[in-house]
Write a protein that holds these residues in place. Structure first.
Motif, mmCIF file in Angstrom:
data_model
loop_
_atom_site.group_PDB
_atom_site.id
_atom_site.type_symbol
_atom_site.label_atom_id
_atom_site.label_comp_id
_atom_site.label_asym_id
_atom_site.label_seq_id
_atom_site.Cartn_x
_atom_site.Cartn_y
_atom_site.Cartn_z
ATOM 1 N N ASN A 1 -3.630 -0.059 -9.362
ATOM 2 C CA ASN A 1 -2.926 -0.988 -8.471
ATOM 3 C C ASN A 1 -2.490 -2.244 -9.223
ATOM 4 O O ASN A 1 -1.419 -2.801 -8.962
ATOM 5 N N TYR B 1 1.942 1.786 -3.536
ATOM 6 C CA TYR B 1 0.875 2.367 -4.338
ATOM 7 C C TYR B 1 0.817 3.881 -4.144
ATOM 8 O O TYR B 1 0.733 4.652 -5.112
ATOM 9 N N GLU C 1 0.827 -1.202 0.000
ATOM 10 C CA GLU C 1 0.000 0.000 0.000
ATOM 11 C C GLU C 1 0.867 1.260 0.000
ATOM 12 O O GLU C 1 0.506 2.266 -0.613
#
Length: 455
Positions: free
Chosen positions: A132, A95, A92
């Motif tokens: 993503n 990202y 994450e």
């Protein structure tokens, strides 16, 4: 009856040929099966597609990042694993960093600010359009092992495998079998000839008769005065023709293609990558000469492009024959770095430079005047008009003869581009009023006067 040994030899060779064909076909099928298995295993365990990731990496990341070395940004090989193990960062975080790195820095993220400070306080370009799934594909590509050297070498050596071995049998095997069959046929014909000669001699047949004595051809030629006269006239005219042709080529270097100290492929730069000619030869727009580009123009791109990876289709047969492999072009980039004093490891200049002694290709006589800006900027003449299809040339050569007659013919036949060109508006209007011309050439404007080019 005596046994003929060459029949047994022929049967053995034929059997060996069939065995080689069957073995090569089986090996080809095994190779294709292995390639299919490797293709099926390209999907990463984490769900990313390294094949698509490679394409995304080359489009978005390769300008600043490499897999195995530091460039404008850090090396990205196994970046997901390294961040998880060394910094405790999950996917994450990656990202968020890829999509909006400046926001991560502004938020006070410790590792984001560490990277920002380490790389000259230059924030990475945000990529909000990457999903993503796209980032997963890129991470899968950075985590994938590099291709085996043996496979790459086999691909380069095969060259035209896709075009010549669709049946599963290599071209070399087919040519070898044909050569073997041809050799056997020659041996059989020789044996048959010897056998027929022995049979003829046994039956008393005379194969060769003594030829009648004739006058030598040179004596017969000398005694024929008419033939001697015609031959002398022909030789004199031929000698004059070749002497005139040789003298007319003095100073004409059409086709001249010298070897340069650093190999520069116009085919790759102007052809494959569509680099505009006037990006490197910028002085052609405003100066008499087109100029030799300074090496800092090369470094505008090659600070980041430190190796040549080639076209996706692979090297052509001509490139392989000339030794123009990916390693060859990468070695030429290293020569450029040495000349400008560029330290790849630290991404900085050392100040230790070396001059590059380029070999001039196009060289007009000193008494001839030619202005590039007049032709390029004013007349709008394309570079290929005089220099030929440079975008297709691996080694640039002098395409046109550059003789006076060649220039005069161009001035006589080429229509000047008047539309939208204020430089010629007044001239065209005056000539139209006086002579009623619709087309305008350089010859009409005094382009054939001696003083235009010789003064």
């Amino acid at each position: 009856m005596k046994k003929v040994l060459y029949r047994h030899l022929f049967s053995k060779v034929l059997g060996l040929t069939l065995l080689l064909f069957s073995t090569s076909f089986y090996a080809q099928e095994e190779t294709e099966a292995a390639a299919d298995v490797a293709t099926e295993e390209t999907t990463d365990a984490t769900g990313g597609d390294p094949v698509n990731g490679k394409q995304l990496f080359n489009q978005n990341c390769a300008a600043c990042h490499s897999l195995d070395r530091k460039m404008t940004g850090p090396a990205l090989a196994n970046v997901e694993t390294r961040l998880a193990e060394d910094e405790g960062l999950d996917k994450e975080w990656i990202y968020s960093w890829v999509k909006n790195s400046p926001a991560m820095i502004s938020s006070g993220d410790s590792y984001a600010n560490k990277i920002y400070a380490e790389y000259n306080q230059a924030a990475m370009t945000p990529f909000p359009t990457l999903s993503n799934e796209d980032i997963d594909d890129i991470l899968a590509y950075t985590a994938a092992p590099p291709p085996a050297p043996a496979a790459a070498a086999a691909t380069a050596a095969a060259g035209g495998e896709a075009t010549g071995a669709s049946s599963g049998i290599s071209n070399e095997m087919i040519l070898g079998a044909l050569a073997l069959v041809f050799g056997l046929l020659v041996i059989m014909l020789i044996l048959v000839n010897k056998t027929l000669r022995r049979i003829a001699e046994a039956n008393g047949v005379v194969l060769e008769q003594e030829k009648e004595k004739r006058l030598p051809i040179w004596k017969a030629f000398v005694q024929n005065q008419f033939l001697v006269l015609v031959t002398v006239i022909f030789l004199l005219l031929g000698s004059a023709y070749f002497a005139y042709g040789y003298l007319m080529q003095v100073g004409v270097d059409q086709g001249y293609a010298p070897v340069q100290p650093i190999h520069f492929s116009h085919k790759i730069h102007a052809g494959d990558n569509n680099v505009d000619c006037k990006y490197c030869h910028s002085s052609a727009r405003v100066s008499k000469t087109s100029g030799i580009p300074s090496l800092n123009v090369c470094m505008n791109c090659h600070k980041s492009i430190y190796e040549y990876t080639g076209n996706p289709e692979g090297p052509s047969a001509e490139d392989l024959a000339a030794g123009h492999t990916n390693e060859f072009y990468t070695g030429e980039i290293k020569k450029l770095y040495k000349a400008v004093g560029w330290d790849e490891e630290n991404q900085s200049y050392t100040g230790e430079t070396q001059p590059v002694e380029w070999v001039r290709i196009h060289n007009l006589p000193d008494f001839a005047y030619f202005n590039h800006s007049q032709h390029v900027s004013v007349a709008g003449v394309e570079c290929q008009t005089c220099h030929g299809p440079v975008e297709e040339m691996e080694i640039v050569e002098q395409y046109s003869p550059l003789t006076m007659g060649w220039c005069i013919n161009c001035h006589r036949e080429t229509n000047v581009k008047v539309e939208g060109n204020e430089y010629y508006t007044a001239i065209h209007e005056e000539l139209s009023k006086k002579y009623g011309v619709e087309k305008l050439t350089a010859a009409m404007m005094g382009g054939l006067e001696c003083g235009k080019c010789h003064y």
